[in-house]
Design an enzyme around this catalytic site. Structure first.
Site, PDB file in Angstrom:
ATOM      1  N   ASP A 193       0.831  -1.217   0.000  1.00  0.00           N
ATOM      2  CA  ASP A 193       0.000   0.000   0.000  1.00  0.00           C
ATOM      3  C   ASP A 193       0.859   1.258   0.000  1.00  0.00           C
ATOM      4  O   ASP A 193       0.589   2.209   0.735  1.00  0.00           O
ATOM      5  CB  ASP A 193      -0.969   0.009   1.183  1.00  0.00           C
ATOM      6  N   LYS A 203       2.090   4.770  -1.078  1.00  0.00           N
ATOM      7  CA  LYS A 203       1.551   6.010  -1.641  1.00  0.00           C
ATOM      8  C   LYS A 203       1.974   7.135  -0.708  1.00  0.00           C
ATOM      9  O   LYS A 203       2.358   6.881   0.449  1.00  0.00           O
ATOM     10  CB  LYS A 203       0.018   5.946  -1.767  1.00  0.00           C
ATOM     11  N   ASN A 213       0.872   7.274   2.945  1.00  0.00           N
ATOM     12  CA  ASN A 213       1.409   6.324   3.927  1.00  0.00           C
ATOM     13  C   ASN A 213       2.891   6.531   4.205  1.00  0.00           C
ATOM     14  O   ASN A 213       3.576   5.627   4.677  1.00  0.00           O
ATOM     15  CB  ASN A 213       1.159   4.888   3.456  1.00  0.00           C
ATOM     16  N   ASP A 226       1.099   2.552   8.422  1.00  0.00           N
ATOM     17  CA  ASP A 226      -0.118   1.846   7.997  1.00  0.00           C
ATOM     18  C   ASP A 226       0.213   0.531   7.297  1.00  0.00           C
ATOM     19  O   ASP A 226       0.369   0.460   6.082  1.00  0.00           O
ATOM     20  CB  ASP A 226      -0.988   2.717   7.084  1.00  0.00           C
ATOM     21  N   THR A 284      -4.195   0.543  -3.383  1.00  0.00           N
ATOM     22  CA  THR A 284      -4.873   1.729  -3.886  1.00  0.00           C
ATOM     23  C   THR A 284      -4.896   1.639  -5.410  1.00  0.00           C
ATOM     24  O   THR A 284      -3.852   1.379  -6.020  1.00  0.00           O
ATOM     25  CB  THR A 284      -4.131   2.990  -3.410  1.00  0.00           C
TER      26      THR A 284
END
Length: 674
Positions: free
Chosen positions: A487, A489, A492, A505, A524
């Protein structure tokens, strides 16, 4: 002669006039570029001031910023293949429904005409065609209702349907069209309503996470592959391509040069040999599913000694010599083993002893650092030592149960508690009560990288290089432990008080081990790798894909693949990075690295080759970068946040108070180990 001179003079004048016009055009183009830059700068400033200017009341400010944040921040998606045991799923046989050749052709053409489904393997498409069944709908029947959760995919056989979204008509579809295809990826909320407009029948399929993974189970019995690790065998399975042959077709011809190795995955072949030129071929043997041939070609002996002919429709998995040599050579352990030496181990043991004695009542809440669907993150202060502050992630147990995220939460806790890296946010301990789970974490008060990117619009090359390097170090650590993150991005990545970026996260992180894969659809949409979309199984190479996407977004302010809805985004991703036009501000070396990270085939991705993460660290874009200084914390970050004290939350947006009081979780037992 005078006339000639006059013409020459007139020509000179015209040439000079054209030169002046070219110069003027250049000046105007330069001025236009400068004005474009000014407009972009002013727009960024406007966005920045919109997010920080305080209206008359603080509450209105908080609500407006929260609204802005919800418009901009991206939500990750998770879809577990819960219908079957993941290890047994590859043996599941889909039901077969007889249908006319015309129906089969219509369904196949519809699939091949669909932007997403045309990317499936031919064998997958054939299975879908076989397992579809007809269902009739009367006029004005509702086939799909917006907002409902769906797991069916539809192909129109005849008649018409009307597609509406929020009661507004989008389009009308006729025969030969696919709709509802997002259900192939995960049980999703329908984004539109589809109603029949005439009496007709549809053909429908329910698709339940049918896996199509080139399992390496046959590879270890091949003499050439004996002794190779499971990790390398898994990579070999990835790079092998599916090839189809018709009945009677020569797959290998005696005497020809070849550099390809074959494993039969479907059908049978006959092996023959001609002892003398012009002799009748002599039948030697038949080979079937799981058998192989041509392995000597991988070692350089490329003169074929026999014919191999398809005895019926045959599917083979093939790999050529170059791809084989590219992978073989040993996967080096490139992780930094210095992370957990004896001194560090003693430090963490003492740390654990300190936090084990703390209770929830030992903390005061100072301010809110972030909010989300899960709950909130609060800055808390230790009552007995007010200099010590932490980030407390508070999760609603009822929300976790409703969204079936129990396993993700358990995994997040285990992975974060065992992660001792300077580039990963520390989790010190957890608490729980009847309504909430609490995660006590390291407080990083430099703010989210997403917020800084939002305010600045984009980053310079050197700034992007620093944050990318922080992620590379975090990935090197996680991957050395067999953990995939999934994840990545800007949302995060969070900065500590020095300005170093850390991963936060870990809700989608998973320990999969080495040479293994996982099939959970999560991430995502703009950052999801092609193999996740195509449900082929994925490993740590999916993280390196997302690293390339992050680089692009940091350099430009937006990701390379983006659409108005997830399905359109996935279709754009499947077209590949080579279809993206890179803006001029991305340097040649940066573009080269992004494209090498975002290769469609995971086994060709930088970071996933035989030298591992070292291939990224040695890339031209990182030439001269001080990796040792980064690891030791002596390298000066490009952005140093202003943090005045351990309770300073000025680098974070403001948020309204949480007035939602969730009910206690009545599904006792699942959180006993939290």
């Amino acid at each position: 002669m005078g006339t000639l001179r006059d013409l020459q003079y007139a020509l000179q004048e015209k040439i000079e006039e054209l030169r002046q016009r070219d110069a003027l055009i250049d000046e105007l183009e330069l001025e236009l570029d400068q004005k474009d830059e000014l407009i972009q700068k002013l727009q960024n400033e406007l966005d920045k001031y919109r997010s920080v200017i305080k209206p008359a009341t603080q509450q209105v400010h908080k609500a407006s910023v929260l609204q802005e944040q919800h418009r901009t921040k991206r939500q990750a998606i998770s879809g577990e293949p819960t219908a079957f045991d993941i290890h047994e799923l590859s043996h599941v046989t889909l039901p077969f429904y007889p249908k006319s050749p015309q129906s089969k052709d219509l369904i196949k053409e519809a699939i091949l005409d669909n932007d997403f489904m045309k990317n499936l393997e031919l064998s997958q498409i054939q299975e879908i065609v076989d397992s579809m069944y007809p269902v009739e709908y009367g006029k004005d029947s509702c086939i799909i209702k917006e907002g409902d959760v769906g797991s069916l995919v539809y192909v129109m056989e005849d008649g018409k349907v009307e597609v509406t979204k929020e009661s507004m008509k989008l389009c009308t579809m006729g025969p030969g069209k696919v709709f509802g295809e997002l259900a192939i990826l995960y049980n999703c909320t329908r984004t539109a309503t589809v109603k029949s407009k005439s009496d007709h029948s549809h053909t429908i399929v329910e698709f339940s996470y049918k896996l199509d993974h080139n399992c390496p189970q046959h590879l270890h019995i091949v003499p050439t592959f004996q002794g190779l690790s499971e990790e390398i065998l898994s990579k070999l399975a990835d790079v092998m391509e599916e090839t189809h042959y018709g009945d009677g077709e020569y797959i290998v011809r005696q005497g020809a040069r070849g550099d390809t190795f074959f494993i039969i995955s479907k059908g049978k072949v006959n092996v023959t040999r001609e002892d003398l030129p012009n002799d009748m071929p002599v039948y030697l043997r038949a080979l079937g599913k799981g058998d192989w041939f041509g392995e000597k070609a991988l070692q350089g002996e490329d003169i074929r000694t026999a014919n191999v002919i398809a005895a019926d429709a045959v599917t083979c998995l093939v790999i050529d010599r170059d791809s084989f040599k590219h992978l073989i050579g040993g996967l080096e352990d490139v992780s930094n083993k210095g992370y957990e030496d004896a001194g560090a181990k003693a430090k963490y043991e003492a740390e654990n002893a300190f936090f084990c004695n703390l209770k929830l009542v030992d903390f005061n809440i100072i301010d809110t650092l972030g909010v989300g669907g899960f709950g909130r993150v609060e800055l808390v202060q230790l009552k007995s030592d007010e200099i010590k502050t932490f980030a407390m992630k508070i999760l609603k147990k009822r929300h976790i149960v409703d969204t079936r995220q129990q396993e993700h939460i358990r995994s997040e806790k285990q992975i974060m508690q065992e992660a001792h890296s300077d580039f990963i946010v520390r989790l010190y301990r957890t608490f729980k009560d009847a309504k909430y789970l609490y995660m006590l974490m390291e407080a990083c008060l430099g703010g989210e990288l997403w917020t800084i990117l939002r305010d600045r619009g984009s980053f310079e090359d050197s700034t992007t290089r620093f944050y990318t390097a922080c992620v590379v170090e975090a990935f090197a650590y996680l991957h050395s432990k067999g953990i995939i993150y999934r994840d990545l991005k800007p949302e995060n990545l969070i900065l500590d008080h020095r300005g170093y970026a850390k991963l936060v996260d870990f809700g989608f992180a998973k320990k999969i081990g080495f040479g293994k894969k996982t099939w959970t659809f999560c991430g995502t949409p703009e950052y999801v790798a092609p193999e996740i979309i195509l449900n082929k199984g994925h490993d740590i190479s999916a993280d390196y894909w997302s690293l390339g996407i992050l680089m692009y977004e940091l350099l430009t302010g937006s990701p390379p693949f983006s659409g108005p809805d997830p399905m359109k985004t996935y279709n754009i991703i499947l077209r590949g990075i080579d279809m993206i036009e890179f803006p001029k501000k991305i340097t040649k070396n940066a573009a080269n690295l992004i494209k090498k990270l975002c290769r469609d085939n995971p086994s060709e991705r930088l970071g996933n080759l035989k030298n591992g993460v070292k291939d990224i660290q040695k890339h031209k874009w990182f030439e001269g970068f001080n990796w040792e200084g980064l690891r030791k914390g002596t390298l000066t970050p490009p952005i140093i946040p202003e943090v005045s004290s351990s309770t300073d939350t000025s680098n974070f947006d403001s948020f309204p108070e949480d007035n939602d009081d969730p009910p206690p979780d009545d599904m006792s037992g699942w959180d006993t180990d939290f």
